[in-house]
Write a protein that holds these residues in place. Structure first.
Motif, PDB file in Angstrom:
ATOM      1  N   VAL A 169       0.838  -1.189   0.000  1.00 18.90           N
ATOM      2  CA  VAL A 169       0.000   0.000   0.000  1.00 18.90           C
ATOM      3  C   VAL A 169       0.881   1.249   0.000  1.00 18.90           C
ATOM      4  O   VAL A 169       1.764   1.396   0.850  1.00 18.90           O
ATOM      5  N   VAL A 170       0.635   2.133  -0.953  1.00 20.15           N
ATOM      6  CA  VAL A 170       1.384   3.395  -1.052  1.00 20.15           C
ATOM      7  C   VAL A 170       0.400   4.535  -0.831  1.00 20.15           C
ATOM      8  O   VAL A 170      -0.364   4.899  -1.722  1.00 20.15           O
ATOM      9  N   GLN A 177       6.440  10.829  -0.232  1.00 21.09           N
ATOM     10  CA  GLN A 177       7.192  10.528   0.984  1.00 21.09           C
ATOM     11  C   GLN A 177       7.999   9.246   0.833  1.00 21.09           C
ATOM     12  O   GLN A 177       9.107   9.141   1.384  1.00 21.09           O
ATOM     13  N   THR A 178       7.493   8.280   0.095  1.00 20.68           N
ATOM     14  CA  THR A 178       8.277   7.057  -0.121  1.00 20.68           C
ATOM     15  C   THR A 178       9.527   7.348  -0.941  1.00 20.68           C
ATOM     16  O   THR A 178      10.572   6.729  -0.726  1.00 20.68           O
ATOM     17  N   VAL A 179       9.446   8.296  -1.870  1.00 25.76           N
ATOM     18  CA  VAL A 179      10.624   8.693  -2.649  1.00 25.76           C
ATOM     19  C   VAL A 179      11.647   9.352  -1.736  1.00 25.76           C
ATOM     20  O   VAL A 179      12.857   9.087  -1.824  1.00 25.76           O
ATOM     21  N   VAL A 180      11.185  10.208  -0.834  1.00 26.58           N
ATOM     22  CA  VAL A 180      12.085  10.850   0.133  1.00 26.58           C
ATOM     23  C   VAL A 180      12.789   9.795   0.982  1.00 26.58           C
ATOM     24  O   VAL A 180      14.013   9.837   1.181  1.00 26.58           O
ATOM     25  N   ASP A 238      12.374   2.614  -8.114  1.00 29.32           N
ATOM     26  CA  ASP A 238      11.201   2.199  -7.358  1.00 29.32           C
ATOM     27  C   ASP A 238      11.545   2.096  -5.869  1.00 29.32           C
ATOM     28  O   ASP A 238      12.380   1.281  -5.469  1.00 29.32           O
ATOM     29  N   PRO A 239      10.903   2.910  -5.009  1.00 28.52           N
ATOM     30  CA  PRO A 239      11.219   2.874  -3.573  1.00 28.52           C
ATOM     31  C   PRO A 239      11.021   1.502  -2.939  1.00 28.52           C
ATOM     32  O   PRO A 239      11.761   1.123  -2.025  1.00 28.52           O
ATOM     33  N   GLU A 240      10.030   0.744  -3.418  1.00 28.16           N
ATOM     34  CA  GLU A 240       9.788  -0.570  -2.843  1.00 28.16           C
ATOM     35  C   GLU A 240      10.961  -1.508  -3.110  1.00 28.16           C
ATOM     36  O   GLU A 240      11.412  -2.226  -2.212  1.00 28.16           O
ATOM     37  N   GLU A 285       2.705  -3.934   5.219  1.00 29.76           N
ATOM     38  CA  GLU A 285       2.104  -3.666   3.906  1.00 29.76           C
ATOM     39  C   GLU A 285       2.248  -2.207   3.484  1.00 29.76           C
ATOM     40  O   GLU A 285       2.413  -1.915   2.299  1.00 29.76           O
ATOM     41  N   ASP A 286       2.171  -1.277   4.438  1.00 31.83           N
ATOM     42  CA  ASP A 286       2.303   0.147   4.109  1.00 31.83           C
ATOM     43  C   ASP A 286       3.755   0.458   3.790  1.00 31.83           C
ATOM     44  O   ASP A 286       4.645   0.268   4.627  1.00 31.83           O
ATOM     45  N   LEU A 287       4.023   0.922   2.579  1.00 33.62           N
ATOM     46  CA  LEU A 287       5.398   1.101   2.124  1.00 33.62           C
ATOM     47  C   LEU A 287       6.139   2.151   2.937  1.00 33.62           C
ATOM     48  O   LEU A 287       7.313   1.982   3.255  1.00 33.62           O
ATOM     49  N   GLU A 288       5.474   3.255   3.268  1.00 32.71           N
ATOM     50  CA  GLU A 288       6.139   4.296   4.051  1.00 32.71           C
ATOM     51  C   GLU A 288       6.602   3.743   5.401  1.00 32.71           C
ATOM     52  O   GLU A 288       7.751   3.954   5.809  1.00 32.71           O
TER      53      GLU A 288
END
Length: 206
Positions: free
Chosen positions: A120-121, A126-129, A161-163, A187-190
């Motif tokens: 989940v994104v 914020q995931t890129v950061v 890809d941050p993941e 599950e939450d990527l952040e």
């Protein structure tokens, strides 16, 4: 929200006490037990995919399979060398996270029923950061003598890809099996990337 590639709903599994397979990472395995020789033969005759499940220190009756952690990594056999005595050395490449929902077979090797786990994104920016912070921390660890394998370093250089960045760096740097399992199950990527970053920062302070 992203979903892994389509995968079989039933998969053979190797059960280990302290091994976690992340998507995109490589896991070398030495197969010598008779049950896992049989599992490997069946896998090579099919889609070449099996799971790596972690045992629990205690039984959890709330789980569909109480002696195993509820989420595992699955991978595809990328290379396999059979030895004259019948053992095998192989390289497993992680494909996806799956949730264990039941058990179809226990002997001669275990076959589990699984379903895909969605990542989940909620906040892509914020995931890129966080992925950039993970790269910075990887460079800092390199300066302290901790390095990712050269092949992984070359691969990471071209990944955005941050993941994928998170899974690769977790595979390379996070050693505690409980933390690795927590990362696999988040599950939450952040939140997942924050756990990885905290674990990587802790290495230098140890």
């Amino acid at each position: 929200m992203s979903l892994p590639l389509e995968i079989p709903r039933e998969l053979p599994v190797i059960v280990l006490s302290q091994a976690v397979l992340f998507p995109n990472s490589l896991l070398p395995l030495h197969i010598f037990e008779e049950r896992y020789r049989a599992m490997l033969k069946a896998s090579l005759g099919g889609p070449r995919i099996f799971g790596v499940a972690q045992t629990l220190e205690w039984s959890d009756p709330s789980l569909p399979v109480p002696d195993l952690a509820g989420v595992m990594g699955i991978g595809v056999i990328r290379a396999c060398v059979e030895r004259p005595e019948g053992t095998s050395d192989l390289i497993l490449q992680g494909l996806a996270r799956v949730r264990i929902v039941g058990e179809t077979q226990s002997e001669p090797f275990r076959i589990l029923q699984v379903e895909p786990v969605a990542t989940v994104v909620a906040d892509e920016a914020q995931t890129v950061v966080l992925a950039n912070l993970l790269r910075e921390q990887s460079r800092a660890l390199s300066e302290h003598g901790y390095r990712v394998p050269s092949q992984m370093e070359q691969y990471l250089a071209g990944v955005q890809d941050p993941e994928i960045i998170g899974d690769l760096l977790a595979s390379a740097f996070v050693e505690n099996p409980d933390t690795r399992q927590e990362i696999l199950e988040t599950e939450d990527l952040e939140s997942r990337l924050e756990i990885i970053l905290a674990a990587m920062r802790e290495i230098i302070t140890l």
